[in-house]
Design a protein around this motif. Structure first.
Motif, mmCIF file in Angstrom:
data_model
loop_
_atom_site.group_PDB
_atom_site.id
_atom_site.type_symbol
_atom_site.label_atom_id
_atom_site.label_comp_id
_atom_site.label_asym_id
_atom_site.label_seq_id
_atom_site.Cartn_x
_atom_site.Cartn_y
_atom_site.Cartn_z
ATOM 1 N N SER A 213 -11.108 56.053 46.589
ATOM 2 C CA SER A 213 -11.993 55.483 45.577
ATOM 3 C C SER A 213 -11.289 54.348 44.830
ATOM 4 N N GLN A 214 -10.027 54.571 44.449
ATOM 5 C CA GLN A 214 -9.268 53.527 43.762
ATOM 6 C C GLN A 214 -9.045 52.314 44.668
ATOM 7 N N ALA A 215 -8.720 52.563 45.927
ATOM 8 C CA ALA A 215 -8.516 51.476 46.884
ATOM 9 C C ALA A 215 -9.805 50.689 47.068
ATOM 10 N N GLY B 206 -14.486 40.224 44.990
ATOM 11 C CA GLY B 206 -15.158 39.433 43.962
ATOM 12 C C GLY B 206 -14.352 38.185 43.614
ATOM 13 N N GLU B 207 -13.037 38.351 43.455
ATOM 14 C CA GLU B 207 -12.178 37.204 43.154
ATOM 15 C C GLU B 207 -12.183 36.194 44.298
ATOM 16 N N ALA B 208 -12.164 36.705 45.519
ATOM 17 C CA ALA B 208 -12.186 35.822 46.683
ATOM 18 C C ALA B 208 -13.498 35.043 46.742
ATOM 19 N N ASN B 209 -14.599 35.693 46.429
ATOM 20 C CA ASN B 209 -15.898 35.012 46.423
ATOM 21 C C ASN B 209 -15.932 33.919 45.359
ATOM 22 N N PHE C 216 -10.336 46.831 46.274
ATOM 23 C CA PHE C 216 -10.862 45.960 47.326
ATOM 24 C C PHE C 216 -12.080 45.194 46.829
ATOM 25 N N GLU C 217 -12.986 45.888 46.128
ATOM 26 C CA GLU C 217 -14.176 45.232 45.585
ATOM 27 C C GLU C 217 -13.791 44.161 44.568
ATOM 28 N N GLY C 218 -12.771 44.464 43.755
ATOM 29 C CA GLY C 218 -12.283 43.471 42.792
ATOM 30 C C GLY C 218 -11.709 42.240 43.495
#
Length: 151
Positions: free
Chosen positions: A25-27, A36-39, A31-33
């Motif tokens: 869940s933390q990973a 988002g930064e990559a987008n 990953f989602e963070g």
């Protein structure tokens, strides 16, 4: 003992499962963070590339229209390029002269000086030899003894 052992194994399995779910869940959140930064970074880059493309297009139009020649920055850059070109030419000429000197061959300017001096001396020699040629030509025409040709 089997029941207790089974209960312990089930509890350990449950703990490991909960631990792994928590880590996963933390990973996933990290990953989602990152995603988002990559987008966001991609959108910024995309915007910048569109702006750069517009600038390049505007410059290309100016180049084709000849407008850049009147731009003070381009004129200043042109002056700098010309000055650098003159300096480079001087250095190359100096280097060429040193190489020619080291080899022992006359430089172009030396050849021009020698040619000029030879032309000047040739004119002087023609002036000095004209009376001699006339006198020499008169003795041939008067029937006197002809001198033998010189080699």
């Amino acid at each position: 003992m089997t029941t207790t052992t089974n209960a312990k194994v089930t509890a350990v399995t449950q703990n490991v499962e909960n631990f792994l779910k928590g880590q996963f869940s933390q990973a996933q959140k990290r990953f989602e963070g990152l995603e988002g930064e990559a987008n966001k970074a991609f959108k910024v880059l995309e915007t910048r590339s569109q702006e750069a493309a517009k600038e390049v297009q505007a410059l290309w139009v100016k180049v084709q229209a000849g407008e850049l020649r009147t731009d003070p920055r381009v004129q200043e850059l042109s002056k700098k390029v010309d000055a650098a070109s003159v300096e480079l030419r001087k250095r190359l000429d100096g280097l060429q002269a040193r190489v020619v000197e080291a080899v022992g061959v006359a430089s172009q300017s030396q050849v021009e000086q020698i040619t000029h001096e030879l032309g000047r001396l040739s004119k002087k020699l023609d002036v000095l030899l004209k009376p001699t040629r006339r006198a020499h030509g008169a003795t041939k025409n008067s029937g006197g003894a002809a001198s033998s040709p010189r080699a």
